[in-house]
Scaffold this active site. Structure first.
Site, short mmCIF file in Angstrom:
data_model
loop_
_atom_site.label_atom_id
_atom_site.label_comp_id
_atom_site.label_asym_id
_atom_site.label_seq_id
_atom_site.Cartn_x
_atom_site.Cartn_y
_atom_site.Cartn_z
N THR A 92 -14.09 -0.99 -15.98
CA THR A 92 -14.08 -2.06 -14.98
C THR A 92 -14.24 -3.41 -15.66
O THR A 92 -14.98 -3.54 -16.64
CB THR A 92 -15.16 -1.87 -13.90
OG1 THR A 92 -15.10 -2.98 -12.99
CG2 THR A 92 -16.56 -1.75 -14.49
N SER A 93 -13.56 -4.43 -15.14
CA SER A 93 -13.60 -5.78 -15.72
C SER A 93 -14.90 -6.50 -15.37
O SER A 93 -15.14 -7.61 -15.84
CB SER A 93 -12.40 -6.59 -15.22
OG SER A 93 -12.38 -6.60 -13.81
N ALA A 109 -11.29 5.31 -21.97
CA ALA A 109 -12.22 6.23 -21.29
C ALA A 109 -11.79 7.68 -21.44
O ALA A 109 -12.63 8.57 -21.63
CB ALA A 109 -12.30 5.87 -19.81
N GLN A 120 -15.11 2.05 -7.70
CA GLN A 120 -14.42 0.96 -7.01
C GLN A 120 -12.98 1.37 -6.69
O GLN A 120 -12.28 0.67 -5.98
CB GLN A 120 -14.41 -0.29 -7.91
CG GLN A 120 -15.79 -0.81 -8.26
CD GLN A 120 -15.73 -1.83 -9.37
OE1 GLN A 120 -15.52 -3.01 -9.14
NE2 GLN A 120 -15.90 -1.37 -10.60
N TYR A 133 0.83 -1.21 0.00
CA TYR A 133 0.00 0.00 0.00
C TYR A 133 0.86 1.26 0.00
O TYR A 133 0.53 2.25 -0.66
CB TYR A 133 -0.98 -0.03 1.18
CG TYR A 133 -2.19 -0.87 0.84
CD1 TYR A 133 -2.26 -2.22 1.20
CD2 TYR A 133 -3.24 -0.34 0.10
CE1 TYR A 133 -3.34 -3.00 0.84
CE2 TYR A 133 -4.33 -1.13 -0.28
CZ TYR A 133 -4.37 -2.46 0.10
OH TYR A 133 -5.43 -3.24 -0.29
N HIS A 179 -15.17 1.03 -2.40
CA HIS A 179 -14.10 0.20 -1.83
C HIS A 179 -13.18 0.99 -0.91
O HIS A 179 -12.08 0.55 -0.59
CB HIS A 179 -13.30 -0.47 -2.96
CG HIS A 179 -14.12 -1.45 -3.74
ND1 HIS A 179 -13.69 -1.99 -4.93
CD2 HIS A 179 -15.36 -1.96 -3.53
CE1 HIS A 179 -14.63 -2.81 -5.40
NE2 HIS A 179 -15.64 -2.81 -4.57
N CYS A 196 -2.59 2.76 15.25
CA CYS A 196 -3.84 3.46 15.56
C CYS A 196 -3.53 4.54 16.58
O CYS A 196 -2.96 4.25 17.64
CB CYS A 196 -4.86 2.48 16.13
SG CYS A 196 -6.33 3.31 16.78
#
Ligand code: APR
Length: 257
Positions: A203-204, A246, A112, A67, A130, A163
């Site tokens: 999107t797939s 797109a 998404q 990430y 998401h 956190c």
């Protein structure tokens, strides 16, 4: 192609409610890797092997490295022409794109994507189905850390981040494979299928519940269309399938409105 573009433009012009569902293909032109494209691979891992609660429980540091890599990459990206058209249609100001007959068309945008490029483009009425790669929540699910908090730091120095409320590990506030969507977001997405035109872009159409929305829109009598580089499982179900990029197709349609 021209006929298809003008057919879709005519449908949008005549619509009161337009819902747009987007996927990784919309951010591809900005340089954000897609999930299932060649560029989705990282260190010989498939995204599905990293974007799951089990993978995180097994090795939170490895998942956070992935990430952190994606955050650094996305931080250097900018919204592209596809994001700008969608933002303008949603009522977000983009002087370069003429909004379709202001005031009458209600636009809902369901994404998404976790890159927040739609937000950066000024998109309104946006449901981030998401989650966001720029938000974290408490992996330990402490009461205060359950609600996601924003963290735009690049690079993330402390991997895994903690956190701020309970000191335990924090997780990316994204919806992983096998996890349910936050109830509010799912309800908003399903409500948005009651529309006149439902447009799915980049999107797939493999991941549910997002991939099921076009079928719900059809049941509501919506005109359905797909803009995607290649054929997907949705291509045979929609009224109009336009295969192309797109960032080229959406501006072309915007010019016809
Ligand atoms: N314009 C239009 N379509 C494009 C473009 C482009 N410039 N570039 C790629 N595409 C298409 C690809 O052909 C592919 O069909 O976008 C699609 C991207 O598909 P995926 O990589 O599977 O991404 P997405 O559909 O968004 O994945 C859905 O899966 O892994 C999970 O949570 C993750 O949100 C993600 C979800």
């Amino acid at each position: 192609m021209t006929d298809a573009l003008s057919t879709l433009a005519t449908r949008i012009t005549g619509a009161r409610r337009l819902t747009i569902l987007t996927g990784a293909g919309v951010s591809a032109a900005s340089g954000v890797p897609t999930f299932r494209g060649q560029d989705g691979l990282w260190r010989h891992h498939r995204p599905e092997d990293l974007a799951t609660p089990d993978a995180f429980a097994r090795d939170p540091r490895l998942v956070w490295e992935w990430y952190a890599w994606r955050r650094e990459l996305i931080a250097a990206c900018r919204p592209n022409a596809a994001h700008d058209v969608i933002a303008a249609w949603s009522g977000g100001a983009d002087p370069g794109v003429r909004p379709p007959h202001t005031g009458r068309l209600k636009v809902a945008v369901l994404t998404q994507n976790v890159d927040d490029l739609h937000l950066r483009a000024g998109t309104r009425n946006l449901v981030r189905m998401h989650g966001s790669i720029w938000e974290l929540s408490c992996w330990g699910r402490c009461a205060a850390g359950a609600a996601p908090w924003r963290d735009d730091r690049v690079p993330l120095t402390d991997l895994p981040p903690k956190c701020p409320h309970c000191g335990r590990i924090a997780r990316p506030a994204v919806v992983w494979v096998g996890e349910s969507l936050p109830a509010g977001d799912l309800d908003a997405a399903v409500r948005a299928t009651a529309c006149d035109v439902f447009l799915t872009v980049g999107t797939s159409a493999l991941v549910y519940p997002a991939a099921g929305l076009v079928h719900e829109a059809r049941q509501h009598g919506a005109f359905t269309a797909e803009i995607n580089l290649e054929e997907t499982p949705a291509s045979a179900a929609v009224d109009l399938a336009i295969h192309g990029a797109a960032e080229q197709i959406l501006p072309a349609i915007a010019r016809l409105l």
